[in-house]
Enzyme design. Structure first.
Site, PDB file in Angstrom:
ATOM      1  CG  PHE A  93      -0.250   0.074   2.553  1.00 31.86           C
ATOM      2  CD1 PHE A  93      -0.018   1.271   3.203  1.00 31.86           C
ATOM      3  CD2 PHE A  93       0.174  -1.093   3.170  1.00 31.86           C
ATOM      4  CE1 PHE A  93       0.619   1.331   4.438  1.00 31.86           C
ATOM      5  CE2 PHE A  93       0.809  -1.064   4.406  1.00 31.86           C
ATOM      6  CZ  PHE A  93       1.028   0.148   5.035  1.00 31.86           C
ATOM      7  CB  CYS A  94       1.445   4.124  -1.793  1.00 28.89           C
ATOM      8  SG  CYS A  94       0.170   4.211  -3.074  1.00 28.89           S
TER       9      CYS A  94
END
Length: 342
Positions: A93-94
């Site tokens: 994830f970012c």
């Protein structure tokens, strides 16, 4: 091709310990807040992220993408190697499930390293945490631990938690011991880290018939405890520890190790010095400077903390109360075990 995971799917996998979450944001973003237990394999470091951000604002989006590709290409072999060494199911994830996590998942899939991507990124997780805390409605009975400063409450909770009891250890979740000296030797967490860890703990003990936690004030260091838990504290079964003064002094010396943090102790003491009777404050100050820590702690307890705690204790209803005389942490733990429902 990679698979997108919705937040509830990721949370289910985390509860079952079937996924490793990997944060590809920069180290400073990761340090500020992340999904608890995540690894950090940054797509860009802090300087690279700042450089690309500047190009994005001052030149163009396309120029920023080209510079980003140039930077990422140079580190691609080591980036892929780090992921290849992580066993099991992986989810990346970012910030909002955008370019960094999408590029990561795409490149890894081309190298036959299969990862999932969290839809909405960390932002979706944070929104989920806030919603979960807002929806705290039906909570089980609480057993609330009281005791003068130095009674060993955190150590007691830690041991009970290690034995499988449903404990919320607010001070550990906050990274702070809840007093003016509470940040000495520890790193305080921000509200986002606290909230995420708290929700994790609540999920892990959601089937428990009761909760056990310390009678903390609303604020611990940099964080605020949710109002629902504060209300639960007020109506819970109150457990009051009575621990000898000399034992409490030893607990504090072992926990804080003031000889390793003399300057920080002196700085913290200055914040409360004016609230203590002048001759006593002068003696505490002198003891700290001369490294007579046992005497300094004893004076602080008798002439400051015990008086404050007595005032706070007077506000609790005495009807739903159990007093435990606890000469040692071990005896306190065993006595509390006998009190709790089986």
């Amino acid at each position: 091709m990679f698979q997108d995971l919705k937040l509830h799917e990721l949370l289910d996998l985390r509860q079952q310990k079937k996924v490793v979450t990997i944060d590809v944001r920069s180290p400073s973003e990761f340090e500020d807040a992340t999904i608890p237990g995540s690894l950090n394999i940054p797509f860009f470091d802090d300087n690279e992220r700042a450089e690309i951000g500047t190009i994005y604002k001052q030149v163009s989006i396309q120029a920023a993408k080209e510079r980003g590709l140039e930077i990422f290409s140079a580190k691609l072999p080591s980036f892929i190697k780090e992921f290849s060494q992580i066993p099991g199911k992986k989810a990346v994830f970012c910030w909002r499930g955008g370019m960094r996590s999408k590029t990561t998942a795409t490149v890894l899939s081309l190298m036959d390293i299969h990862v999932s991507r969290l839809e909405g990124g960390y932002r979706a997780f944070r929104q989920g945490v806030v919603q979960a805390l807002d929806e705290l409605a039906v909570l089980p009975t609480a057993y609330v631990l009281h005791g003068n400063t130095g009674s060993g409450k955190t150590a007691i909770l830690r041991r009970l938690q290690q034995s499988g009891y449903p404990v919320l250890n607010f001070e550990e979740l906050a990274g702070h011991r809840g007093s003016v000296f509470g940040n000495i030797g520890v790193k305080a967490h921000n509200q986002k880290k606290f909230d995420a860890s708290l929700v994790d703990e609540l999920l892990s003990i959601r089937q428990a018939p009761y909760l056990l936690f310390e009678a903390e004030s609303k604020r611990i260091g940099k964080v605020v405890i949710p109002e629902q838990l504060l209300q639960l504290k007020e109506v819970g079964h109150q457990i009051w520890l009575e621990v000898p003064l000399e034992t409490r002094v030893q607990h504090i010396l072992e926990e804080y190790r003031p000889w390793e943090h003399q300057e920080a102790c002196l700085k913290s003491f200055l914040q409360i010095k004016s609230r203590i009777h002048t001759p006593v404050a002068a003696e505490i100050d002198q003891c700290l400077k001369e490294e007579k820590y046992d005497r300094a702690v004893e004076l602080l307890l008798v002439y400051y903390y015990d008086q404050r705690y007595a005032h706070t204790a007077s506000g609790y209803n005495s009807e739903n109360k159990t007093i435990i005389a606890a000469p040692s942490t071990e005896e306190a733990v065993e006595a509390i075990k006998q009190l709790l429902p089986t």
